[in-house]
Design a protein around this motif. Structure first.
Motif, PDB file in Angstrom:
ATOM      1  N   SER B  61       0.815  -1.209   0.000  1.00 51.28           N
ATOM      2  CA  SER B  61       0.000   0.000   0.000  1.00 51.28           C
ATOM      3  C   SER B  61       0.853   1.265   0.000  1.00 51.28           C
ATOM      4  O   SER B  61       0.342   2.347  -0.252  1.00 51.28           O
ATOM      5  N   VAL B  62       2.133   1.144   0.324  1.00 51.65           N
ATOM      6  CA  VAL B  62       2.995   2.332   0.286  1.00 51.65           C
ATOM      7  C   VAL B  62       4.166   2.159  -0.689  1.00 51.65           C
ATOM      8  O   VAL B  62       4.822   3.120  -1.050  1.00 51.65           O
ATOM      9  N   TYR B 170       8.512   5.410  -1.880  1.00 57.78           N
ATOM     10  CA  TYR B 170       7.292   5.190  -1.111  1.00 57.78           C
ATOM     11  C   TYR B 170       6.298   6.280  -1.446  1.00 57.78           C
ATOM     12  O   TYR B 170       6.683   7.389  -1.772  1.00 57.78           O
ATOM     13  N   THR B 171       5.019   5.944  -1.379  1.00 57.86           N
ATOM     14  CA  THR B 171       4.023   6.925  -1.770  1.00 57.86           C
ATOM     15  C   THR B 171       2.842   6.910  -0.811  1.00 57.86           C
ATOM     16  O   THR B 171       2.507   5.871  -0.235  1.00 57.86           O
ATOM     17  N   SER B 172       2.242   8.060  -0.650  1.00 62.58           N
ATOM     18  CA  SER B 172       1.003   8.104   0.115  1.00 62.58           C
ATOM     19  C   SER B 172      -0.185   8.068  -0.843  1.00 62.58           C
ATOM     20  O   SER B 172      -1.332   8.147  -0.428  1.00 62.58           O
ATOM     21  N   PHE B 175      -3.041   5.513  -0.236  1.00 55.12           N
ATOM     22  CA  PHE B 175      -3.866   5.803   0.941  1.00 55.12           C
ATOM     23  C   PHE B 175      -4.765   7.005   0.699  1.00 55.12           C
ATOM     24  O   PHE B 175      -5.920   7.025   1.127  1.00 55.12           O
ATOM     25  N   LEU B 176      -4.224   8.005   0.000  1.00 55.06           N
ATOM     26  CA  LEU B 176      -5.049   9.170  -0.307  1.00 55.06           C
ATOM     27  C   LEU B 176      -6.211   8.764  -1.204  1.00 55.06           C
ATOM     28  O   LEU B 176      -7.352   9.161  -0.977  1.00 55.06           O
ATOM     29  N   LYS B 183      -2.974  14.009  -4.074  1.00 56.95           N
ATOM     30  CA  LYS B 183      -1.959  15.017  -3.811  1.00 56.95           C
ATOM     31  C   LYS B 183      -1.615  15.664  -5.127  1.00 56.95           C
ATOM     32  O   LYS B 183      -1.297  14.992  -6.097  1.00 56.95           O
ATOM     33  N   ALA B 395      -4.208  -0.645   0.426  1.00 61.42           N
ATOM     34  CA  ALA B 395      -4.475   0.525   1.264  1.00 61.42           C
ATOM     35  C   ALA B 395      -5.873   0.441   1.872  1.00 61.42           C
ATOM     36  O   ALA B 395      -6.070   0.715   3.062  1.00 61.42           O
TER      37      ALA B 395
END
Lengths: 291, 423
Positions: B61-62, B170-172, B175-176, B183, B395
């Protein structure tokens, strides 16, 4: 399987879009159609015999199937003649079943909203295209039962839960001819898609697999497949050899989606377009459904 | 240790002269190791088949190394490039990109980058696929005009901003996306367009329906369990079989049976029309909506409520209520003040079991839920096996797991987890 280096499959049945993706990612083996596949009985090389249906260098087409509509002959007010009757609640009142996906439904919605057939994907991809398709679908939203498995529409039709619904043409054939249900076919603007084999990269029995594929996709074998279900053989040379159903003894030719009478108006599933837009459109479609 | 002990200064020692403390510890350690060996197969099994795959899945998920892995040269150069200026990256970046795409085409990894970036912006999939095909023809510079000729999207500054933004390891982003947000390249977090918001709504609906289903199983299950507990064993065993019988039937069969019962041309509607209660044109819609999901899932999850309730009720001595009544309490009061509090451990166990099963349910809502009765797990399943966007699926799974753990802790705080009794 490939990632962990353990390929347990020798041959995989896949629809064309999956085959293309697997090929792009190097998970399927490219084939040489003329070398690996049998020529037609008159000597035409396989690449010509399959023609445009060889949509990917890894894909070995077997059948042409279509997604189209069936309707209850005894329950419709008047017989539907055009796919746009799906959106016409006055001509054909009652519930209808559609696949819970934007694919095909968006095409039909735009077509019936007055978009020219060759402009469908231009309009759909442009700004406002999705909204337009959803607005058209919105006119029948409260009359739709959404299906996710191919067996659902035939069941819903047989139970009388819906008066018309989309599904794969072979499923409709079996519910009409084998189960003898009062259901009719509406071939108008059926959407063609292909199903076939891919050979996963890393198979340990490559020689045996190739031998099998060569046999299983030759002209006679593809024509024989049509004895059991009304899916069109992917070879041109198989078409004249399509005969009678193995059990019912009825002529299968008029039941083929590719039969000229059935294929007056058709769409071909647009792989490139949906590869780009499937994720985005599905989210918007699902958000629309949830409202 | 069996030997005599003798005094040696202040330390107790065994017959062979080792101090008693050490000798005891040694014997205990041997026992512990033996116990460990007995548990080891189960422990390993759980680690390998449960713990490792889940952690691996959650990690997805990240995880976001694909872009920088497949496009190593160009993403390295893009670090220097100012994404907030309005100029396209310099020629060197284009040259590196051509090289990266060529390499990626050779290794057949280039479409995976396209797939990854397509989750963020539609059109990236075809950009990389078509560029991969055309890059063969680019023999020499200038690379900028050559790439632009291959696909005009390379001239769009947003394409480069996107690549730069997602070249981190790594990425958010997933989750966003799982909470209907994204973003922007400049780092600002915004909600997605209103017509694309879906996940928060689905999380809320999943929680709401799971709570309703848990309440329904409790309301229906409590009297059954009570009856089973107070009846003589022979009769209660028969009842137990009735509770377990559907439990032994395939889940799909039970779900399909509800379709046959509840649909508009189904058994219940036919009966209502036959009895003259409803008109044939206004048959109520009882399936392919939330009602259908609640009914079918309540039925399927009912045994998970009845069984813990029954096992707890069976241990409550009948004399308690008798004592309360003989002291003058009204039977209802005796039930409420004496019997009911004793069943709380069973209610807690049953409710937690049903709730956790319901919150992750998938196939039943898929078949009977229509559009308004589907759960978040239906979207997770779609992303794992349909769109293959495992990052987003993971996520969503992490968030769901987080909610379950939070509710579990809340339960522990309010009722106390030691109070729970499964049997």
């Amino acid at each position: 399987m490939n990632e962990v280096g353990k390929v347990t499959w020798d041959l995989v049945d896949a629809v064309a879009s999956d085959a293309m993706r697997l090929c792009d990612e190097g998970l399927a083996l490219p084939i040489n159609a003329d070398k690996d596949l049998a020529p037609a009985p008159d000597g035409t090389p396989a690449s010509k015999d399959f023609g445009d249906l060889l949509v990917s260098e890894c894909f070995i087409p077997q059948i042409v199937y279509s997604t189209t509509f069936g309707y209850r002959t005894d329950k419709v007010k008047s017989k539907p003649t055009s796919v746009c009757d799906v959106f016409d609640l006055e001509k054909v009142p009652g519930k209808r079943s559609l696949e819970k996906k934007p694919i095909n439904n968006f095409e039909w919605a735009l077509l019936c909203d007055g978009v020219a057939p060759d402009k469908i994907y231009d309009v759909m991809g442009a700004k406002g295209g999705v909204e337009r398709a959803l607005k058209k679908l919105g006119t029948i939203k409260d009359q739709v039962i959404w299906w996710t498995k191919g067996a659902q529409t035939p069941q819903l039709l047989a139970d009388g839960e819906v008066v018309m619904g989309s599904t794969y043409n072979g499923r409709l054939f079996s519910v009409i001819e084998e189960e003898k249900q009062p259901i009719g076919m509406l071939w108008d603007w059926q959407v063609f898609d292909l199903d076939g084999w891919i050979i996963p990269k890393g198979t340990k029995n490559l020689d045996a697999v190739k031998k099998f594929v060569r046999f299983a996709t030759d002209t006679q074998r593809l024509a024989d497949q049509a004895k059991f279900i009304s899916y069109g053989p992917a070879r041109k040379s198989s078409a004249p050899m399509v005969g009678k159903h193995a059990k019912l003894g009825i002529d299968m030719k008029p039941h083929m989606p590719t039969d000229p009478k059935n294929a007056k108006n058709t769409l071909l599933f647009n792989y490139e377009f949906w590869a780009d837009h499937q994720d985005d459109f599905t989210e918007r479609f699902e958000a629309w459904l949830a409202k | 240790m069996a030997g005599a002990t003798q005094q040696n200064g202040d330390v107790l020692v065994t017959a062979d002269g080792t101090p008693l403390r050490i000798s005891l510890a040694r014997a205990l350690r041997r026992q512990k190791i033996r116990a460990l060996f007995l548990v080891a197969p189960l422990f390993l099994f759980i680690v390998i088949t449960f713990f490792v795959p889940i952690v691996d899945m959650l990690f997805r998920s990240v995880e976001n190394s694909i872009v920088s892995e497949v496009l190593p040269k160009s993403t390295k150069l893009l670090v220097e490039w100012d994404a907030n200026g309005n100029a396209l990256p310099p020629e060197a970046v284009f040259a590196a990109m051509v090289e990266d795409i060529r390499e990626g085409r050779k290794n057949r990894t280039i479409t995976r980058v396209g797939q990854r970036l397509n989750y963020e912006t539609p059109g990236m999939s075809s950009l990389f696929r078509s560029s991969g095909r055309k890059v063969k023809r680019i023999k020499s510079g200038p690379y900028k005009s050559a790439l632009l000729k291959a696909n005009k999207k390379w001239g769009d500054i947003e394409t480069w901003k996107l690549i730069k933004q997602f070249s981190t390891n790594y990425t958010s982003g997933y989750f966003l996306a799982a909470v209907d947000a994204k973003k922007k390249p400049d780092g600002e977090i915004v909600r997605v367009d209103e017509d694309a918001r879906i996940y928060i709504e689905l999380f809320k609906r999943t929680l709401k329906l799971s709570i309703i289903i848990t309440m329904m199983t409790l309301i229906l299950g409590f009297p059954i369990a009570y009856l089973m507990a107070i009846l003589p064993t022979r009769t209660s065993n028969l009842l137990l079989i009735f509770v377990l019988l559907p439990f032994w039937t395939s889940l799909l069969v039970r779900t399909t049976a509800w379709i046959a019962l509840l649909q508009q041309q189904g058994v219940i509607n036919e009966f209502l029309v036959f009895a003259g209660i409803v008109h044939t044109d206004s048959r109520p819609q009882m399936i392919h909506n939330q009602f259908g999901s609640i009914v079918a899932m309540t039925h399927i999850l009912l045994p998970f409520m009845v069984l813990p309730l029954f096992s707890v009720m069976k241990t409550i001595p009948k004399s308690y209520v008798r004592a309360a009544v003989s002291l003058g309490a009204h039977p209802w009061l005796a039930f409420w003040k004496v019997y009911f509090p004793n069943t709380v451990p069973g209610i807690g166990a049953g409710a937690i079991l049903v709730f956790i099963l319901a919150i992750g349910y998938y196939i039943t809502p898929e078949l009977v839920g229509g559009t308004e009765g589907t759960f978040i797990s239906n979207r997770i399943a779609y992303h794992i096996s349909g769109s293959l966007n495992w990052g987003l699926g993971a996520a969503l799974g992490v968030i769901l797991l987080g909610i379950v753990i939070a509710l579990y802790l809340l339960y522990d705080k309010i009722v106390g987890i030691d109070n729970m009794k499964l049997g």
